[in-house]
Scaffold this active site. Structure first.
Site, mmCIF file in Angstrom:
data_model
loop_
_atom_site.group_PDB
_atom_site.id
_atom_site.type_symbol
_atom_site.label_atom_id
_atom_site.label_comp_id
_atom_site.label_asym_id
_atom_site.label_seq_id
_atom_site.Cartn_x
_atom_site.Cartn_y
_atom_site.Cartn_z
ATOM 1 N N GLU A 45 -2.809 6.031 4.826
ATOM 2 C CA GLU A 45 -1.852 6.888 4.287
ATOM 3 C C GLU A 45 -1.068 6.209 3.448
ATOM 4 O O GLU A 45 -0.755 6.517 2.232
ATOM 5 C CB GLU A 45 -0.766 7.391 5.372
ATOM 6 N N ASP A 49 -0.785 7.453 -0.428
ATOM 7 C CA ASP A 49 0.503 7.909 -1.172
ATOM 8 C C ASP A 49 0.498 7.290 -2.642
ATOM 9 O O ASP A 49 0.648 8.165 -3.668
ATOM 10 C CB ASP A 49 1.374 7.422 -0.452
ATOM 11 N N ASP A 118 0.539 13.326 5.994
ATOM 12 C CA ASP A 118 -0.079 12.067 6.124
ATOM 13 C C ASP A 118 -1.702 11.954 6.114
ATOM 14 O O ASP A 118 -1.953 11.146 5.665
ATOM 15 C CB ASP A 118 0.689 11.542 7.618
ATOM 16 N N GLU A 121 -2.938 12.412 2.811
ATOM 17 C CA GLU A 121 -2.838 11.125 1.867
ATOM 18 C C GLU A 121 -3.950 10.030 2.264
ATOM 19 O O GLU A 121 -4.553 9.210 1.438
ATOM 20 C CB GLU A 121 -1.276 10.486 2.079
#
Length: 229
Positions: A45, A49, A118, A121
C-alpha cells in the site's frame, strides 16, 4: 503459486497477467488475517500510493500543459484520495477477493472505503513490482478512465468547498450532526445533516460518518449553486 479461479478472474478485470501471482495475493491480504507466513498488504500500500501519485501527476500535466500548480494540486488530490481509490475498487469488485479475518468480514470490511482504498493502492504496487512502471501506468489509466478528464479545475472535496463558501460570505463554519444511524452494527448507515448559519440545510447518507458528511456538503453545494445564480 497458482491463482484460484476467482483471483484469475480478478486479474483479468485488472488487465494484468501476473508473472508472480504471490504479489497479487499479498496485495489482497488484510492485516486482520496476516501471519509470518502470510504477510499483509501494508508495505505494498505504501509503495502503491507513490506509484499512483506519479501516474496521476504525469496524466494531469499531459492533460493540461498550461495549468498552474495551484490548479493541478486539487485535481491531483481528488484523483488519489481514498474515496476515489475505493470507487475504483468497487468498479472491479475488489471487495469480493479481499482476504479478511472473520471479525473484519463480519464488520463489513469488504465495503469499507479505507480497506478498499488501501487494497487498490497495494494492487497497483503489485502490478508495478511484477511488470514495471509502464504496466502499472497502463492499468491505472484504464481503471481511472474518464475521471481524469472529468476532474474539475477546482476539485476541492465538498466539505472544504462548502466551508470556503461560508467563509467568503462571513458566515460561521458549517455544522454537521448525526440525524440517524440505521442497519446492523457491522454495516451501519449514517445520515448526517449540514447546516449553514443562514438556515439552509442538506443531508447525506453513507456507510461512514465522513462519507455522509461529504454527501451532505455536496448536496448543499448543489442547492446553493441552483439558488444563488
Amino acid at each position: 503459486m497458482k491463482l484460484s479461479a476467482e483471483h484469475e478472474d480478478f486479474s483479468r478485470r485488472l488487465g494484468h497477467d501476473f508473472a508472480d501471482p504471490a504479489l497479487l495475493i499479498r496485495a489482497l491480504t488484510h492485516g486482520s488475517i496476516s501471519s509470518r507466513s502470510r504477510p499483509d498488504n501494508q508495505r505494498l500500500e505504501f509503495l502503491g500510493d507513490r506509484v499512483l501519485g506519479l501516474v496521476m501527476a504525469e496524466a494531469l500535466l499531459a492533460a493540461d500543459p498550461g495549468a498552474a500548480e495551484g490548479q493541478l494540486a486539487p485535481r491531483y488530490n481528488a484523483l488519489v484520495r481514498k474515496e476515489t481509490c475505493a470507487d475504483v475498487a468497487r468498479q472491479i469488485d475488489l471487495g469480493a477477493v479481499l482476504r479478511l479475518g472473520r471479525s473484519e468480514t463480519l464488520s463489513g470490511g469488504r465495503r469499507k472505503d479505507a480497506l478498499l482504498g488501501d487494497a487498490t493502492e497495494a494492487v497497483i504496487a503489485a502490478i508495478y513490482l511484477d511488470g514495471g512502471f509502464d504496466a502499472a501506468r497502463n492499468v491505472v489509466l484504464r481503471l481511472w478512465g474518464d475521471r481524469i478528464a472529468r476532474v474539475k479545475a477546482d476539485a476541492r472535496d465538498p466539505k472544504t468547498a462548502l466551508q470556503e463558501w461560508a467563509q467568503a460570505r462571513r458566515q460561521s463554519p458549517p455544522e454537521y450532526r448525526e440525524i440517524a444511524r440505521d442497519g446492523p452494527d457491522h454495516a451501519p448507515l449514517f445520515t448526517i445533516e449540514v447546516r449553514l448559519s443562514d438556515g439552509r440545510t442538506a443531508r447525506g447518507r453513507a456507510t461512514s460518518k465522513r462519507a455522509a458528511e461529504q454527501e451532505a456538503a455536496q448536496a448543499l453545494l448543489e442547492i446553493l449553486e441552483a439558488t444563488d445564480e
